[in-house]
Design an enzyme around this catalytic site. Structure first.
Site, mmCIF file in Angstrom:
data_model
loop_
_atom_site.group_PDB
_atom_site.id
_atom_site.type_symbol
_atom_site.label_atom_id
_atom_site.label_comp_id
_atom_site.label_asym_id
_atom_site.label_seq_id
_atom_site.Cartn_x
_atom_site.Cartn_y
_atom_site.Cartn_z
ATOM 1 N N ARG A 17 3.631 2.076 -6.697
ATOM 2 C CA ARG A 17 3.533 3.272 -5.851
ATOM 3 C C ARG A 17 2.113 3.577 -5.411
ATOM 4 N NH1 ARG A 17 8.487 3.380 -3.977
ATOM 5 N NH2 ARG A 17 10.051 3.669 -5.590
ATOM 6 N N THR A 40 10.892 -9.131 -6.747
ATOM 7 C CA THR A 40 12.165 -8.441 -6.529
ATOM 8 C C THR A 40 13.183 -9.202 -7.364
ATOM 9 O OG1 THR A 40 11.495 -7.995 -4.248
ATOM 10 C CG2 THR A 40 13.839 -7.700 -4.758
ATOM 11 N N GLU A 85 10.959 9.360 -8.020
ATOM 12 C CA GLU A 85 11.765 10.576 -7.868
ATOM 13 C C GLU A 85 12.034 11.244 -9.220
ATOM 14 O OE1 GLU A 85 14.577 8.040 -5.375
ATOM 15 O OE2 GLU A 85 15.192 10.062 -4.800
ATOM 16 N N LYS A 100 5.123 -4.018 -2.608
ATOM 17 C CA LYS A 100 6.514 -4.422 -2.815
ATOM 18 C C LYS A 100 6.673 -5.919 -3.082
ATOM 19 C CE LYS A 100 8.606 -0.467 -1.492
ATOM 20 N NZ LYS A 100 9.617 0.242 -2.281
ATOM 21 N N HIS A 148 17.374 9.728 -1.374
ATOM 22 C CA HIS A 148 16.113 9.026 -1.621
ATOM 23 C C HIS A 148 15.133 9.275 -0.476
ATOM 24 C CE1 HIS A 148 13.307 5.927 -2.858
ATOM 25 N NE2 HIS A 148 13.468 5.285 -1.715
ATOM 26 N N GLU A 198 13.216 0.172 -8.361
ATOM 27 C CA GLU A 198 14.085 0.831 -7.384
ATOM 28 C C GLU A 198 15.494 0.299 -7.573
ATOM 29 O OE1 GLU A 198 11.514 2.365 -3.566
ATOM 30 O OE2 GLU A 198 12.355 0.355 -3.430
ATOM 31 N N GLN A 211 1.245 0.940 -2.746
ATOM 32 C CA GLN A 211 2.069 1.263 -1.569
ATOM 33 C C GLN A 211 1.519 2.471 -0.799
ATOM 34 O OE1 GLN A 211 6.126 2.228 -2.642
ATOM 35 N NE2 GLN A 211 6.684 2.883 -0.589
ATOM 36 N N ASP A 216 14.849 -5.098 3.533
ATOM 37 C CA ASP A 216 15.180 -3.973 2.659
ATOM 38 C C ASP A 216 15.407 -2.721 3.503
ATOM 39 O OD1 ASP A 216 15.669 -2.629 0.316
ATOM 40 O OD2 ASP A 216 13.556 -2.223 -0.101
ATOM 41 N N GLU A 249 18.776 -0.716 -6.502
ATOM 42 C CA GLU A 249 19.389 -1.086 -5.220
ATOM 43 C C GLU A 249 20.514 -2.078 -5.466
ATOM 44 O OE1 GLU A 249 16.972 -2.062 -1.870
ATOM 45 O OE2 GLU A 249 15.175 -1.102 -2.685
ATOM 46 N N ASP A 274 14.060 -3.577 -6.590
ATOM 47 C CA ASP A 274 12.900 -3.719 -5.708
ATOM 48 C C ASP A 274 11.702 -3.088 -6.398
ATOM 49 O OD1 ASP A 274 11.099 -3.900 -3.640
ATOM 50 O OD2 ASP A 274 11.953 -2.235 -2.502
HETATM 51 O O1 LIG Z 1 9.538 7.173 2.359
HETATM 52 C C1 LIG Z 1 8.610 6.393 2.157
HETATM 53 O O2 LIG Z 1 7.518 6.538 2.689
HETATM 54 C C2 LIG Z 1 8.767 5.217 1.266
HETATM 55 C C3 LIG Z 1 9.938 4.855 0.770
HETATM 56 C C4 LIG Z 1 10.137 3.689 -0.082
HETATM 57 O O3 LIG Z 1 9.284 3.161 -0.759
HETATM 58 C C5 LIG Z 1 11.521 3.230 -0.117
HETATM 59 C C6 LIG Z 1 11.829 1.793 0.135
HETATM 60 O O4 LIG Z 1 11.285 0.793 -0.340
HETATM 61 C C7 LIG Z 1 13.135 1.619 0.801
HETATM 62 C C8 LIG Z 1 14.211 1.987 -0.149
HETATM 63 O O5 LIG Z 1 14.275 1.368 -1.210
HETATM 64 O O6 LIG Z 1 15.030 2.871 0.134
HETATM 65 CA CA LIG Z 2 13.282 -0.583 -1.649
HETATM 66 MG MG LIG Z 3 9.687 -5.013 -4.642
#
Ligand SMILES: O=C(O)/C=C/C(=O)CC(=O)CC(=O)O
Ligand SMILES: [Ca+2]
Ligand SMILES: [Mg+2]
Length: 419
Positions: free
Chosen positions: A241, A261, A368, A257, A137, A203, A244, A130, A205, A237
């Site tokens: 949060r 997916t 976001e 994650k 973003h 997400e 994560q 990914d 994508e 995806d």
């Molecule tokens: O910037 C971060 O710390 C985290 C970003 C993400 O979770 C984004 C990710 O999974 C990649 C993406 O989808 O752009």
């Molecule tokens: Ca992602």
């Molecule tokens: Mg995922």
């Protein structure tokens, strides 16, 4: 005159003869999976077309690539075979070709109403990566997680950042997603909480499906990378949060994650998308020579996300974005992936990263859109900060041509409660 099929296809269909996306389907619940292409409201069974000897070109005649339960063998054959398949099928389905049009028996055997089929994952996915290629973003996440001073790390502008994802939990559109459990941030001096994620997100994508791939130790040149990409799918995806944010410092994404997916069942080929190619954004600083492309292109693909809360009739659009917001192109992503000698194999999946545009209405995830839960999003009389049990999230995407659309259909999933 525009190419036309003998099969009736409405102007709003995602699947006119100009598209012909590839997927894997079962015509009956008990029948074995086989390749097909979408045409209007039908699926054309490629195993039947193949057994009938209608693939007559040099690359596909005698091949058993359409008698497989996934598209990997076809993908391994590369662009000349993909082009031959497309030409053969556009010809077979065209309004002035009699072979299939005037053969009721073959039509009956090979054209299955889409409403009757079950769609499966189109490819066996060995590896999934990914990327993180939308600047908007990256900036928004950076501001939220690391503060506005250093929102985007300097390496982001030099290379397409990515992480290795989990291929075993990639599912096809329509598969339910079980809310993950895990650890969340401790507050103050208390231990971390454990339980169902409180910040479940989507997400928005897309993902590139890899064709022939490369041998270990032999990188793909960025100007040849297009020949290694068969096509694109929509991809969600799903991201927890809270899990994560607590787990990923300093090593990166893991259980936040890997619980699921979702991809769309139809792979739209780069050949079908070619009329919608557009210039990629200008890159500053200039990328290093191994990432510098002679022609740097994106595609104009409108993307939309809807949420349908449990028990409600209507779904509500929560964001509209476009594939052309990507800063790093899919060909740069693929070349970068192999530059250290890493091999890619047919059917590997390369997610683009969340595709956010510059305006708040075009952000690609709830993190976001609600600024990490600081504000609410209104959905037909109810509100959301993150996803709730029973919410169904539906992505759609299409490119608009003159009187026709080249689309991806939908990519959807419903959230089930944690057990
Ligand atoms: O910037 C971060 O710390 C985290 C970003 C993400 O979770 C984004 C990710 O999974 C990649 C993406 O989808 O752009
Ligand atoms: Ca992602
Ligand atoms: Mg995922």
């Amino acid at each position: 005159m525009a190419l036309k099929s003998f099969i009736e296809v409405g102007p709003d269909s995602h699947f006119p003869i100009q598209n012909l996306p590839f997927g894997i389907f079962k015509p009956e619940p008990t029948s074995p999976p086989r390749p097909g292409v979408a045409i209007g409201d039908y699926v054309l069974d490629l195993s039947t077309i193949s057994v009938s000897g209608l693939f007559e070109g040099p690359f596909l005649s005698g091949s058993d690539c359409f008698l497989q339960p996934n598209l990997n063998k076809f993908l391994a054959l590369g662009r000349p075979a993909w082009k031959e398949a497309r030409t053969t099928l556009q010809n077979l389905l065209s309004a002035d070709e009699a072979k299939l049009r005037d053969n009721p028996n073959l039509r009956e055997k090979s054209l299955v109403p889409m409403s009757k089929v079950e769609m499966l994952l189109p490819i066996a996915i060995g590896d999934y990566t990914d990327f993180f290629s939308s600047m908007h973003h990256a900036r928004n996440c950076g501001i939220m997680f690391r503060g506005p001073e250093n929102a985007i790390n300097p390496n982001w502008f030099q290379l397409p950042i990515a992480y290795h994802g989990r291929s075993s939990s990639i599912v096809v559109s329509g598969t339910d997603i079980i809310r993950p459990r895990g650890q969340g941030h401790p507050s103050g001096k208390s231990p971390p909480y454990f339980g169902p994620s409180r910040k479940l997100d989507f997400e928005l994508e897309m993902a590139a499906v890899v064709g022939p791939g490369n041998e270990l130790g032999k990188p793909v040149d960025v100007n040849e990378a297009g020949d290694h990409i068969f096509g694109l799918v929509l991809m969600n995806d799903w991201s927890a949060r809270d899990i994560q944010a607590w787990e990923y410092v300093p090593l990166g994404p893991f259980l936040g994650k890997s619980f699921g997916t979702t991809i769309s069942p139809w792979i739209v080929t780069l050949d079908a998308l070619e009329p919608f190619a557009c210039d990629a954004p200008k890159q500053d600083p200039q990328p290093l020579p191994y990432l510098a492309e002679k022609i740097s292109k994106n595609y104009d693909i409108s993307l939309e996300v809807q949420i349908k809360p449990a028990g409600q009739e209507d779904s509500c659009v929560v964001t509209r974005s476009n594939f052309n917001h990507l800063y790093w192109t899919v060909t740069q992503q693929l070349a970068h992936h192999t530059i250290n000698g890493c091999n890619l194999r047919p059917g590997d999946l390369l997610g683009t990263g969340t595709i956010s545009g510059p305006e708040p209405e075009s952000y690609g995830c709830l993190l976001e859109l609600t600024w990490n839960g600081q504000k609410s999003l209104s959905l037909n009389g109810t509100t959301r900060k993150f996803l709730e049990d029973g919410d169904e999230v539906v992505f759609s995407g299409c490119s608009k041509g003159d009187g026709y659309k080249v689309g991806f259909g939908t990519c959807s999933g419903k959230i089930l409660p944690s057990p």
